[in-house]
Design a protein around this motif. Structure first.
Motif, PDB file in Angstrom:
ATOM      1  N   THR A  68       0.834  -1.204   0.000  1.00 29.86           N
ATOM      2  CA  THR A  68       0.000   0.000   0.000  1.00 29.86           C
ATOM      3  C   THR A  68       0.864   1.248   0.000  1.00 29.86           C
ATOM      4  O   THR A  68       0.602   2.209  -0.749  1.00 29.86           O
ATOM      5  CB  THR A  68      -0.936   0.010   1.228  1.00 29.86           C
ATOM      6  OG1 THR A  68      -1.805  -1.122   1.159  1.00 29.86           O
ATOM      7  CG2 THR A  68      -1.769   1.281   1.270  1.00 29.86           C
ATOM      8  N   SER A  70       3.953   1.530  -1.109  1.00 26.94           N
ATOM      9  CA  SER A  70       4.606   1.613  -2.412  1.00 26.94           C
ATOM     10  C   SER A  70       3.622   2.072  -3.488  1.00 26.94           C
ATOM     11  O   SER A  70       3.968   2.892  -4.352  1.00 26.94           O
ATOM     12  CB  SER A  70       5.193   0.248  -2.789  1.00 26.94           C
ATOM     13  OG  SER A  70       5.813   0.296  -4.046  1.00 26.94           O
ATOM     14  N   TYR A  71       2.411   1.566  -3.435  1.00 29.04           N
ATOM     15  CA  TYR A  71       1.406   1.894  -4.456  1.00 29.04           C
ATOM     16  C   TYR A  71       1.084   3.383  -4.450  1.00 29.04           C
ATOM     17  O   TYR A  71       0.968   4.011  -5.508  1.00 29.04           O
ATOM     18  CB  TYR A  71       0.144   1.077  -4.192  1.00 29.04           C
ATOM     19  CG  TYR A  71      -1.000   1.377  -5.129  1.00 29.04           C
ATOM     20  CD1 TYR A  71      -1.006   0.881  -6.433  1.00 29.04           C
ATOM     21  CD2 TYR A  71      -2.085   2.147  -4.710  1.00 29.04           C
ATOM     22  CE1 TYR A  71      -2.059   1.149  -7.295  1.00 29.04           C
ATOM     23  CE2 TYR A  71      -3.146   2.411  -5.561  1.00 29.04           C
ATOM     24  CZ  TYR A  71      -3.130   1.910  -6.850  1.00 29.04           C
ATOM     25  OH  TYR A  71      -4.172   2.180  -7.700  1.00 29.04           O
ATOM     26  N   TYR A  72       0.952   3.969  -3.260  1.00 30.77           N
ATOM     27  CA  TYR A  72       0.546   5.371  -3.174  1.00 30.77           C
ATOM     28  C   TYR A  72       1.703   6.356  -3.268  1.00 30.77           C
ATOM     29  O   TYR A  72       1.510   7.501  -3.694  1.00 30.77           O
ATOM     30  CB  TYR A  72      -0.233   5.613  -1.877  1.00 30.77           C
ATOM     31  CG  TYR A  72      -1.649   5.088  -1.947  1.00 30.77           C
ATOM     32  CD1 TYR A  72      -2.607   5.715  -2.738  1.00 30.77           C
ATOM     33  CD2 TYR A  72      -2.026   3.949  -1.239  1.00 30.77           C
ATOM     34  CE1 TYR A  72      -3.907   5.233  -2.819  1.00 30.77           C
ATOM     35  CE2 TYR A  72      -3.323   3.454  -1.310  1.00 30.77           C
ATOM     36  CZ  TYR A  72      -4.257   4.104  -2.106  1.00 30.77           C
ATOM     37  OH  TYR A  72      -5.541   3.616  -2.187  1.00 30.77           O
ATOM     38  N   PHE A  73       2.913   5.932  -2.926  1.00 30.85           N
ATOM     39  CA  PHE A  73       4.020   6.889  -2.869  1.00 30.85           C
ATOM     40  C   PHE A  73       5.126   6.640  -3.898  1.00 30.85           C
ATOM     41  O   PHE A  73       5.934   7.534  -4.145  1.00 30.85           O
ATOM     42  CB  PHE A  73       4.623   6.902  -1.458  1.00 30.85           C
ATOM     43  CG  PHE A  73       3.672   7.402  -0.411  1.00 30.85           C
ATOM     44  CD1 PHE A  73       3.396   8.759  -0.289  1.00 30.85           C
ATOM     45  CD2 PHE A  73       3.034   6.515   0.443  1.00 30.85           C
ATOM     46  CE1 PHE A  73       2.504   9.223   0.677  1.00 30.85           C
ATOM     47  CE2 PHE A  73       2.141   6.957   1.403  1.00 30.85           C
ATOM     48  CZ  PHE A  73       1.868   8.322   1.524  1.00 30.85           C
ATOM     49  N   HIS A  77       1.327   5.587 -11.503  1.00 33.16           N
ATOM     50  CA  HIS A  77      -0.038   5.192 -11.821  1.00 33.16           C
ATOM     51  C   HIS A  77      -0.363   5.347 -13.303  1.00 33.16           C
ATOM     52  O   HIS A  77      -1.366   4.790 -13.773  1.00 33.16           O
ATOM     53  CB  HIS A  77      -1.028   5.987 -10.970  1.00 33.16           C
ATOM     54  CG  HIS A  77      -1.048   5.562  -9.539  1.00 33.16           C
ATOM     55  ND1 HIS A  77       0.006   5.814  -8.677  1.00 33.16           N
ATOM     56  CD2 HIS A  77      -1.969   4.873  -8.809  1.00 33.16           C
ATOM     57  CE1 HIS A  77      -0.277   5.325  -7.483  1.00 33.16           C
ATOM     58  NE2 HIS A  77      -1.469   4.743  -7.540  1.00 33.16           N
ATOM     59  N   SER A 178       1.694  -4.188 -10.415  1.00 28.62           N
ATOM     60  CA  SER A 178       1.715  -3.129  -9.417  1.00 28.62           C
ATOM     61  C   SER A 178       2.401  -3.701  -8.179  1.00 28.62           C
ATOM     62  O   SER A 178       2.672  -4.901  -8.120  1.00 28.62           O
ATOM     63  CB  SER A 178       0.291  -2.678  -9.077  1.00 28.62           C
ATOM     64  OG  SER A 178      -0.277  -3.526  -8.091  1.00 28.62           O
ATOM     65  N   ASP A 227       7.521  -2.245  -7.917  1.00 31.20           N
ATOM     66  CA  ASP A 227       6.909  -0.933  -7.689  1.00 31.20           C
ATOM     67  C   ASP A 227       6.896  -0.014  -8.913  1.00 31.20           C
ATOM     68  O   ASP A 227       6.344   1.089  -8.859  1.00 31.20           O
ATOM     69  CB  ASP A 227       7.559  -0.224  -6.492  1.00 31.20           C
ATOM     70  CG  ASP A 227       9.006   0.180  -6.731  1.00 31.20           C
ATOM     71  OD1 ASP A 227       9.484   0.115  -7.882  1.00 31.20           O
ATOM     72  OD2 ASP A 227       9.678   0.564  -5.751  1.00 31.20           O
TER      73      ASP A 227
END
Length: 310
Positions: A68, A70-73, A77, A178, A227
């Motif tokens: 989570t 890694s996905y957001y920061f 995207h 992802s 990532d």
């Protein structure tokens, strides 16, 4: 694992097992008011069940928290617009990983049980001499080199058509992964690639807190190479760019940390500007070419490529 099990017993499992499997305790012929479990702490069945619960909950926690973050920061995207990024892929990755964790947790229980029983070469005391400290620091790169060697060959053989179809294909469903793809494996696939980590401490002495630290690092690294953050251009370290090449082009970059064994085994493929140049990386023309190549390569492996089978 012995420390985790001790704390879990003290604050959770003792009371749970006492309620589920109470023992009849008599003192001087009178039933004692103190309720304990028929399964004592050193009962092997209890120990294995407790380890399974700890590893499963810990696996979910580390996977979801690291992925989570890694996905957001860290994750780009924009990559989610790639034609090989599946509809609802993130949800599918999470679903696959969450379902897989209990499976490979169960398979790893014997290794952890052996550690708790003292069959491994893990030791408790920190070094007190210069030679001891030298060994302490030397064992960390040894751990990485040993496990990288083991994972390379296990991972490479998982790409054999017979094993690939049955075990490794679920992970390569994520052609453009992802961070949540990091643990999205078939349980036997995830377990087989974890064997070198467990085997190491049965062959080479290692301080137990150091081992826990390396195990956490391993899980974070596994997320990092999925990532999509292609900053490093190292030719020695197996970066996220190298692993992106592996997912796209299949037969390359099987290593976990380093590129040495891929170079030795003829499976190394250096990332190009397709990974490092943001404009080129997110070009629809690049994506279309990557999608076609990925389909052709997997078709060859699975024998579904008409050009190869006619």
């Amino acid at each position: 694992m012995d420390v985790a099990l001790e704390y879990a017993d003290e604050y959770f499992f003792d009371s749970v097992y006492a309620k589920l499997l109470p023992a009849q305790n008599f003192v001087n012929g009178t039933l004692d008011d103190v309720v304990t479990s028929a399964w004592s702490r050193d009962n092997d069945m209890r120990m294995c069940l407790s380890i399974f619960i700890i590893v499963t909950l810990g696996g979910w926690f580390f996977y979801l928290s690291a992925a989570t973050f890694s996905y957001y920061f860290l994750f780009d995207h924009e990559y989610m617009k790639h034609p090989k990024f599946l509809k609802n892929q993130v949800r599918l990755e999470i679903d696959c990983a969450v379902k897989a964790v209990p499976g490979f947790s169960a398979l790893t229980v014997p290794w952890f049980w052996g550690e708790v029983k003292g069959y491994s070469l893990l030791y408790e005391n920190m070094p007190t001499t210069p030679l001891g400290w030298a060994y302490f620091f030397l064992v960390m790169p040894t751990f990485l080199l040993f496990t990288d060697f083991g994972i390379y060959w296990i991972h490479r053989y998982l790409h054999h058509p017979i094993l690939y179809k049955r075990l490794h294909k679920p992970h390569h469903k994520w052609i453009v992964p992802s961070p949540f793809a990091s643990h999205a494996f078939h349980p036997l696939d995830g377990y087989s690639q974890s064997i070198p980590y467990h085997l190491f401490v049965y062959l080479i002495p290692m301080q137990k807190w150091q081992y826990i630290g390396m195990f956490i690092f391993v899980n974070i690294w596994t997320v990092m190479i999925h990532d999509g953050n292609f900053i490093s251009r190292s030719t020695i370290i197996n970066t996220s760019a190298h692993h992106a090449v592996h997912h796209l082009y299949f037969n390359y970059n099987y290593g976990q940390y380093f590129t040495f064994w891929d170079r030795f085994g003829g499976s190394h493929r250096e990332p190009t500007e397709e990974q490092y140049n943001e404009e080129l990386r997110n070009s629809k023309k690049t994506w279309a070419a990557q999608a076609k190549d990925a389909e052709d390569i997997e078709g060859e492996v699975l024998g579904t490529n008409k050009k190869k089978t006619n």
